[in-house]
Design a protein around this motif. Sequence first.
Motif, PDB file in Angstrom:
ATOM      1  N   ASN A   1      -7.755  -2.188 -12.607  1.00  0.00           N
ATOM      2  CA  ASN A   1      -7.147  -1.078 -11.590  1.00  0.00           C
ATOM      3  C   ASN A   1      -5.825  -1.001 -11.648  1.00  0.00           C
ATOM      4  O   ASN A   1      -5.081  -0.692 -10.864  1.00  0.00           O
TER       5      ASN A   1
ATOM      6  N   SER B   1      -5.062   6.622  -3.571  1.00  0.00           N
ATOM      7  CA  SER B   1      -6.158   6.691  -4.347  1.00  0.00           C
ATOM      8  C   SER B   1      -6.500   4.839  -4.723  1.00  0.00           C
ATOM      9  O   SER B   1      -7.446   4.662  -4.943  1.00  0.00           O
ATOM     10  N   GLU B   2      -5.294   4.232  -4.600  1.00  0.00           N
ATOM     11  CA  GLU B   2      -5.480   2.808  -4.821  1.00  0.00           C
ATOM     12  C   GLU B   2      -5.463   2.042  -3.725  1.00  0.00           C
ATOM     13  O   GLU B   2      -5.266   0.507  -3.529  1.00  0.00           O
ATOM     14  N   ALA B   3      -5.539   2.488  -2.546  1.00  0.00           N
ATOM     15  CA  ALA B   3      -5.550   1.856  -1.431  1.00  0.00           C
ATOM     16  C   ALA B   3      -6.773   0.701  -1.046  1.00  0.00           C
ATOM     17  O   ALA B   3      -6.247  -0.355  -0.569  1.00  0.00           O
ATOM     18  N   LYS B   4      -7.806   0.805  -1.731  1.00  0.00           N
ATOM     19  CA  LYS B   4      -8.769  -0.178  -1.813  1.00  0.00           C
ATOM     20  C   LYS B   4      -8.825  -1.115  -2.925  1.00  0.00           C
ATOM     21  O   LYS B   4      -9.620  -2.027  -2.850  1.00  0.00           O
ATOM     22  N   THR B   5      -7.797  -0.870  -3.664  1.00  0.00           N
ATOM     23  CA  THR B   5      -7.775  -1.826  -5.025  1.00  0.00           C
ATOM     24  C   THR B   5      -6.622  -2.622  -4.999  1.00  0.00           C
ATOM     25  O   THR B   5      -6.525  -3.603  -5.917  1.00  0.00           O
TER      26      THR B   5
ATOM     27  N   ARG C   1       0.758  -1.165   0.197  1.00  0.00           N
ATOM     28  CA  ARG C   1      -0.030  -0.087  -0.195  1.00  0.00           C
ATOM     29  C   ARG C   1       0.792   1.357   0.085  1.00  0.00           C
ATOM     30  O   ARG C   1       0.430   2.217  -0.843  1.00  0.00           O
TER      31      ARG C   1
ATOM     32  N   ARG D   1      -7.191  -6.779  -3.229  1.00  0.00           N
ATOM     33  CA  ARG D   1      -8.746  -7.156  -3.113  1.00  0.00           C
ATOM     34  C   ARG D   1      -8.810  -8.662  -2.825  1.00  0.00           C
ATOM     35  O   ARG D   1      -8.315  -9.467  -3.483  1.00  0.00           O
ATOM     36  N   GLN D   2      -9.822  -8.968  -1.979  1.00  0.00           N
ATOM     37  CA  GLN D   2     -10.115 -10.447  -1.700  1.00  0.00           C
ATOM     38  C   GLN D   2      -8.532 -11.020  -1.513  1.00  0.00           C
ATOM     39  O   GLN D   2      -8.450 -12.419  -1.905  1.00  0.00           O
ATOM     40  N   GLU D   3      -7.916 -10.523  -0.717  1.00  0.00           N
ATOM     41  CA  GLU D   3      -6.478 -11.031  -0.280  1.00  0.00           C
ATOM     42  C   GLU D   3      -5.620 -11.358  -1.486  1.00  0.00           C
ATOM     43  O   GLU D   3      -4.813 -12.115  -1.259  1.00  0.00           O
TER      44      GLU D   3
END
Length: 512
Positions: free
Chosen positions: A365, A309-313, A303, A316-318
Amino acid sequence: MAATSHLCRLWRGGELQKLQVSCQVLTSRANRAHTQTRWPPSSSRRFSASVQHSSYMLTPPQVNSILKANEFSFKVPEFDGKNLSSVMGFDSNQLPANAPIEDRRSAATLLQTRGMLLGVFDGHAGCACAQALSERLFYYIAVSMLPHETLQELENAVESGRAVHPLLQWHKHPHDYFSREAQALYFSSLRTYWQELLDLGCPGDQPSVREALVSAFKRLDNDISLEAQVGDPNAFLHYWVLRVAFSGATACVAHVDGSDLHIANAGDGRAVLGVQEPDGSFSALTLSNDHNAQNEDELQRIRKEHPASEAKTVVRQERLLGLLMPFRAFGDVKFKWSIELQKRVLESGPDALHENEHTKFIPPNYHTPPYLTARPEVTHHRLRPQDRFLVLGSDGLWETLHRQEVVRIVGQYLTGVHQQQPISVGGYRVTLGQMQGLLLERKARVSSTFEDQNAATHLMRHAVGNNEFGTVDHERLSKMLSLPEELARMYRDDITIIITQFNPHVVGAQHS
């Protein structure tokens, strides 16, 4: 040209085995393997006590034939009746779930420095990258460890066409082949590497083991990327270097020199030390960290390397970008190259590559590559007399057995104490019939003085056939080994194991 040809023959370590996996097989398997090997959660492969499929029961000789097909043992030679090495030898084995198997293994003695190298390589999206690592990484490590003066002697000998002392003595199973067609290309890249080390270094330079391991991992991954970008006039080689780069592999490598043990790990392979306690039992000491979503430090590293802005993408799903389970790996240029570079290289590549949906797929992403690194995490451990063995295993092993169970099984096998210990049922309520079965199973093992002469094979037998009581259930083992190809990957991954046994007398003398 004569000098290059001569050294190519030497650095291959003897007569090469013909590459047994054709490009056509790699192509047809790669797309399916990438979606099966790394993308589903590992829980989808948890063992079930009731494996339902149409099959016949394998006989014990048939089970043994399957389990022992890829086993290999090496014992360090003695001098004047004494073993002067801290390593007594090693046992290794592989059990495929994929067809062809995507794991690889390597073991070699360093001839111009000191010590032994052992490595497990877990491939995904095909076996090409793991195959390349098994052939090349130890040479990069060997070169990285050479002092400046030896590097200069090596370059002078190649330039003048003189004989060159080999860098490695390989310890290989006959099935652990070398790809004959790529050797000249591999040697050319390796020579360029040591020439750059000469240009950047100075007389008297001697890199540390840690520095050498990190440098070798990073440089080989860079060469894999560069070779794919440059291509090759030979159509086969052009296709091969692209397959290596677009597939991927994790690597877990051990370097043992006297009482110094270094582990270089990139991915989710694992190194676990078997430590014998004063009461004779064994405890597990993990010497590597898994580079995946279960490692909080890895999550934070990933991270921090990308915008907020990419923290959530970014994970994803480990999975990295929702797709890749290991956060460190060789190859996998789809997670390293820019989109423009990927398109340019693929457009100039062979037609066979265009037919592979995996290579054309751009991860979602995908904004700030690279997302993936092959930089290893290196740990050092000074061996003690109670450190009896080291287990290197691909994640297929650790998904089926806990590290403490692995160490218990191996420790009891090597010391023979399994025959004297009371039977444990782990808190389960058992019938008299079940207890009789456990006692008969033990009696059969003792009377046959154990059917396994290889510690890795013995551990593999437990990994695939263990029941809830921690003993091998032949019916379960037979069912797991007779699963058809399309079902095998649903229950387990490829399993690769190397068990290295240490000499406590030599280690004790060096430790004191």
